[in-house]
Design a protein around this motif. Structure first.
Motif, PDB file in Angstrom:
ATOM      1  N   GLU A 162       0.240   6.362  18.035  1.00 33.32           N
ATOM      2  CA  GLU A 162      -0.374   7.052  19.174  1.00 33.32           C
ATOM      3  C   GLU A 162      -1.824   6.627  19.347  1.00 33.32           C
ATOM      4  OE1 GLU A 162       1.242   8.699  21.252  1.00 33.32           O
ATOM      5  OE2 GLU A 162      -0.385   9.489  22.507  1.00 33.32           O
ATOM      6  N   LEU A 163      -2.541   6.504  18.222  1.00 37.03           N
ATOM      7  CA  LEU A 163      -3.929   6.054  18.297  1.00 37.03           C
ATOM      8  C   LEU A 163      -4.005   4.633  18.852  1.00 37.03           C
ATOM      9  CD1 LEU A 163      -5.553   7.382  14.980  1.00 37.03           C
ATOM     10  CD2 LEU A 163      -6.050   8.094  17.326  1.00 37.03           C
ATOM     11  N   LYS A 189     -10.382  12.170  25.117  1.00 36.85           N
ATOM     12  CA  LYS A 189     -10.048  13.498  24.630  1.00 36.85           C
ATOM     13  C   LYS A 189      -8.753  13.454  23.815  1.00 36.85           C
ATOM     14  CE  LYS A 189     -10.293  17.982  24.322  1.00 36.85           C
ATOM     15  NZ  LYS A 189     -11.326  18.666  23.518  1.00 36.85           N
ATOM     16  N   GLU A 190      -7.751  12.726  24.296  1.00 37.99           N
ATOM     17  CA  GLU A 190      -6.501  12.593  23.555  1.00 37.99           C
ATOM     18  C   GLU A 190      -6.724  11.840  22.242  1.00 37.99           C
ATOM     19  OE1 GLU A 190      -3.652  12.322  27.579  1.00 37.99           O
ATOM     20  OE2 GLU A 190      -3.807  10.643  26.167  1.00 37.99           O
ATOM     21  N   PHE A 191      -7.590  10.841  22.284  1.00 39.58           N
ATOM     22  CA  PHE A 191      -7.909  10.088  21.064  1.00 39.58           C
ATOM     23  C   PHE A 191      -8.546  11.013  20.035  1.00 39.58           C
ATOM     24  CE2 PHE A 191      -8.678   6.090  18.908  1.00 39.58           C
ATOM     25  CZ  PHE A 191      -9.772   6.350  18.096  1.00 39.58           C
ATOM     26  N   ASP A 192      -9.471  11.864  20.491  1.00 42.38           N
ATOM     27  CA  ASP A 192     -10.134  12.788  19.563  1.00 42.38           C
ATOM     28  C   ASP A 192      -9.142  13.782  18.978  1.00 42.38           C
ATOM     29  OD1 ASP A 192     -11.925  15.708  19.669  1.00 42.38           O
ATOM     30  OD2 ASP A 192     -12.670  14.030  18.469  1.00 42.38           O
ATOM     31  N   THR A 193      -8.207  14.251  19.806  1.00 42.68           N
ATOM     32  CA  THR A 193      -7.191  15.194  19.315  1.00 42.68           C
ATOM     33  C   THR A 193      -6.299  14.538  18.265  1.00 42.68           C
ATOM     34  OG1 THR A 193      -7.194  16.325  21.456  1.00 42.68           O
ATOM     35  CG2 THR A 193      -5.302  16.704  20.019  1.00 42.68           C
ATOM     36  N   GLU A 194      -5.883  13.284  18.520  1.00 44.12           N
ATOM     37  CA  GLU A 194      -5.025  12.573  17.573  1.00 44.12           C
ATOM     38  C   GLU A 194      -5.753  12.300  16.265  1.00 44.12           C
ATOM     39  OE1 GLU A 194      -1.533  10.888  16.181  1.00 44.12           O
ATOM     40  OE2 GLU A 194      -1.914  12.109  17.975  1.00 44.12           O
ATOM     41  N   VAL A 195      -7.081  11.987  16.387  1.00 42.16           N
ATOM     42  CA  VAL A 195      -7.863  11.737  15.162  1.00 42.16           C
ATOM     43  C   VAL A 195      -7.898  12.987  14.297  1.00 42.16           C
ATOM     44  CG1 VAL A 195     -10.207  11.312  14.315  1.00 42.16           C
ATOM     45  CG2 VAL A 195      -9.249   9.859  16.105  1.00 42.16           C
ATOM     46  N   SER A 244      -6.451  14.650   7.982  1.00 43.45           N
ATOM     47  CA  SER A 244      -6.128  15.042   6.602  1.00 43.45           C
ATOM     48  C   SER A 244      -5.338  13.960   5.860  1.00 43.45           C
ATOM     49  CB  SER A 244      -5.327  16.352   6.618  1.00 43.45           C
ATOM     50  OG  SER A 244      -4.127  16.189   7.364  1.00 43.45           O
ATOM     51  N   LYS A 245      -4.730  13.058   6.582  1.00 43.69           N
ATOM     52  CA  LYS A 245      -3.920  12.016   5.951  1.00 43.69           C
ATOM     53  C   LYS A 245      -4.728  10.764   5.626  1.00 43.69           C
ATOM     54  CE  LYS A 245       0.118  13.488   8.645  1.00 43.69           C
ATOM     55  NZ  LYS A 245       1.160  13.061   9.616  1.00 43.69           N
ATOM     56  N   ASN A 246      -5.932  10.654   6.205  1.00 47.32           N
ATOM     57  CA  ASN A 246      -6.728   9.438   6.051  1.00 47.32           C
ATOM     58  C   ASN A 246      -7.820   9.622   5.015  1.00 47.32           C
ATOM     59  OD1 ASN A 246      -5.239   8.277   8.178  1.00 47.32           O
ATOM     60  ND2 ASN A 246      -6.649   9.158   9.702  1.00 47.32           N
ATOM     61  N   VAL A 253     -11.779   5.770   6.514  1.00 44.56           N
ATOM     62  CA  VAL A 253     -10.989   5.638   7.744  1.00 44.56           C
ATOM     63  C   VAL A 253     -11.430   6.669   8.782  1.00 44.56           C
ATOM     64  CG1 VAL A 253      -8.673   5.851   8.733  1.00 44.56           C
ATOM     65  CG2 VAL A 253      -8.999   4.641   6.569  1.00 44.56           C
ATOM     66  N   ASN A 254     -11.655   7.909   8.318  1.00 48.80           N
ATOM     67  CA  ASN A 254     -12.109   8.943   9.258  1.00 48.80           C
ATOM     68  C   ASN A 254     -13.485   8.586   9.848  1.00 48.80           C
ATOM     69  OD1 ASN A 254      -9.814  10.561   8.996  1.00 48.80           O
ATOM     70  ND2 ASN A 254     -10.647  11.627   7.196  1.00 48.80           N
TER      71      ASN A 254
END
Length: 261
Positions: free
Chosen positions: A9-10, A59-65, A70-72, A76-77
Motif C-alpha cells: 500500500e505504501l 494523508k493516506e500515506f501518513d495513515t498507512e505509516v 509497530s512492525k518496523n 525505517v520509521n
C-alpha cells in the motif's frame, strides 16, 4: 529503500504521489506559457485539484505509516517520516507557486487547498505536520508579513517624498509664472505709455509744421510785397511800407535804398 518491501500500500501510494508531482511540475511549466487570463484561471483550477488529490494521498500515506509503525524498526520509521516530510515540503512548494499565479491574475487570496469543503484541506494537512514545523511555518509567514509591511512603509515614504518634491516644484513654477505675468503687465504698460508719448510727439510735430508753414507763407507774402513795392513804388494798390515810400515833392528827405535788398 523500496517502499514495496515494507508495504504494498505504501509503494502504491508513493507511486501515485510521484505521478501527481510530475503532473504538477509539467502543468506549471505549461501555465507559464499561457497568456490568456481565462485559460490561466482554468488551468490553475485543474492544478489546484491535483494538489488536493496529492494532499489526500499524503494523508493516506501518513495513515498507512502509522498502521505499520509497530512492525518496523526505528530507522525505517524515521525514513518513512522523512519521506512524508519531503512530500509535504514539495507539496507546499506547489501551493506557494499556485498562490503566486493566483495573485498575478488579481484573484482573491485563497487558502492552501481552498475547495468545496472550505478550510478542511488546510486543517488535514496541518495535522500531518509536527508542532515544530507548524511553529516554523508560522514564523516564516510572520517574517514575510513584516517584510511586506516594511516594503509598504518604504513605498509610502517614497511616495510622500515625491509628493513633497512635486509640490515644491509646482510652487516654484507658480511663482515664476506670477513673475512672468507681472513682467508682461509692466511691458504692456510701458508699451501703452510709449504709444501715447509717440502720439503726443506726432501731434506736436504736426502743430509745429503748421506754424512753420504759416510763418513761411507770411514771410513769403512780406517779401513779395516788398519786391513789388520796390519795383513799382507808385502802385497805389499796395500800401506804403515804412522806409520804402517814394519821396514827397519839396521834401528834403532822401529815400534810403539798400541794394542788398
Amino acid at each position: 529503500m523500496d517502499l514495496f518491501s515494507i508495504s504494498d500500500e505504501l509503494g502504491n501510494i508513493d507511486g501515485k504521489i510521484a505521478d501527481e508531482f510530475r503532473a504538477l511540475k509539467n502543468g506549471f511549466q505549461k501555465l507559464e506559457k499561457v497568456k490568456d487570463p481565462n485559460r490561466r484561471s482554468r488551468q490553475l483550477e485543474e492544478l489546484t485539484g491535483k494538489m488536493r488529490d496529492c494532499k489526500r494521498f499524503i494523508k493516506e500515506f501518513d495513515t498507512e505509516v502509522k498502521d505499520v509503525e509497530s512492525k518496523n524498526s526505528t530507522d525505517v520509521n524515521r525514513m518513512l517520516n522523512e519521506k512524508k516530510q519531503s512530500m509535504i515540503k514539495e507539496l507546499n512548494y506547489f501551493v506557494t507557486l499556485k498562490k503566486q499565479y493566483a495573485n498575478s491574475l488579481e484573484s482573491k487570496r485563497v487558502d492552501m487547498f481552498d475547495g468545496p469543503t472550505g478550510g478542511e484541506p488546510e486543517e488535514n494537512l496541518a495535522s500531518t505536520m509536527s508542532n515544530q514545523q507548524l511553529v516554523g511555518r508560522g514564523n516564516t509567514m510572520m517574517d514575510e508579513t513584516d517584510q511586506a509591511i516594511d516594503r509598504s512603509k518604504k513605498v509610502v515614504n517614497e511616495t510622500m517624498n515625491v509628493g513633497a518634491e512635486t509640490s515644491a516644484a509646482l510652487k516654484a513654477q507658480t511663482d515664476q509664472m506670477n513673475r512672468v505675468v507681472n513682467e508682461l503687465d509692466s511691458i504692456h504698460f510701458s508699451i501703452k505709455k510709449a504709444s501715447a508719448l509717440v502720439k503726443e510727439i506726432g501731434r506736436q510735430v504736426a502743430t509745429d509744421k503748421c506754424i512753420m508753414g504759416v510763418l513761411f507763407l507770411i514771410v513769403l507774402g512780406v517779401v513779395a510785397v516788398v519786391i513789388v513795392k520796390i519795383v513799382n513804388p507808385n502802385n497805389k494798390d499796395i500800401p506804403d511800407i515804412p522806409g520804402l515810400a517814394p519821396p514827397v515833392p519839396g521834401s528834403n528827405r532822401k529815400l534810403l535804398w539798400f541794394p542788398s535788398l
